[in-house]
Scaffold this motif. Sequence first.
Motif, PDB file in Angstrom:
ATOM      1  N   ALA A 248       0.836  -1.208   0.000  1.00 24.86           N
ATOM      2  CA  ALA A 248       0.000   0.000   0.000  1.00 24.86           C
ATOM      3  C   ALA A 248       0.868   1.256   0.000  1.00 24.86           C
ATOM      4  N   ARG A 252       0.852   4.180  -2.934  1.00 23.83           N
ATOM      5  CA  ARG A 252       0.670   5.609  -2.671  1.00 23.83           C
ATOM      6  C   ARG A 252       1.851   6.414  -3.217  1.00 23.83           C
ATOM      7  N   CYS A 268      -7.042   1.587  -2.261  1.00 23.74           N
ATOM      8  CA  CYS A 268      -5.610   1.319  -2.171  1.00 23.74           C
ATOM      9  C   CYS A 268      -5.369  -0.111  -1.678  1.00 23.74           C
TER      10      CYS A 268
END
Length: 309
Positions: A248, A252, A268
């Motif tokens: 994750a 990002r 996400c």
Amino acid sequence: MLAVSGGGDSVALLWLFKNFFGGKISVVHVNHGIRENDSDIDENFVVNLASSFGVEAVHKKVSVPEKKFKGESIEAAARRLRIETICETAEKIFGKNSKIFLGHNRDDLAETVLFNILRGTGIRGSVGITECTEHNGLKFYRPLLGLRRDFLREILRTRNIEWREDKTNEDDTYTRNFIRLKLLPLIESRINSSAVEHLAAFGEDMRLIRNLEDEQSRELLKMCREAEFSDLTLNRKILQNFTNSERALIIREAGRILKIKTLSRERCEKLADLTAKHSDFIFQWCGGVTVKGMKDRIIFERSDEKDAN
């Protein structure tokens, strides 16, 4: 370059720079034309104020309704166009090394932290407002984040310096105004009179944590990034060796590299889960970016078509 709207914070910013900064300063004011005559009055006020301080003022008119994107709110369009106009103006006057200063104060920081927490956020949103950000390659600084809104206005009152109040700031139908006018005063009266300071301090603590997380994200992405077959390519086998939380973070960071809208936590996590599996997939991000899962690679591709969101 000082961004001056005419409000108490930006006028205090101008006074502080004029009295304590020895270098060249200029003022930029953006007239959005949204509030009809009030916008023109604000523009004239800032021009005259800057002149009284012996400071050059550049004032620009931008038609927000005409230039807003499909699906974009007036408020979001105004913010975007203001930043774009300020960048263009600063670069013309000071060049590519321009430093732009904004008048956000400690109350703004606390309100933003609370707003982000209430609508759902992680570490990044909990920071609220940072002291320095970058737009279009130019640095934006917020030197007043340690000072309260009332203190800045007291500086002006004691020196008989006028400022303009935006009437829309009193309209509590806007969520941010509701937080400032109703919610925070209620919290201060019923729960903790120092709520603003605690929220601001929390944001500053989270900034330190975010900096560590950002550093970790960059290192993780570097470990699985491949030579470019597209806008961004990741080695899927290496990616699968990480935990879902680490994947994750990488996702990002990929979004920040591609300069696209941050995914919600749910989306996400969904993408992180897809990358961990062995099947092919196609995932639609915003900003015209498609993420493709292949046997050995995760490919991020940007299409020519703009996403309305």
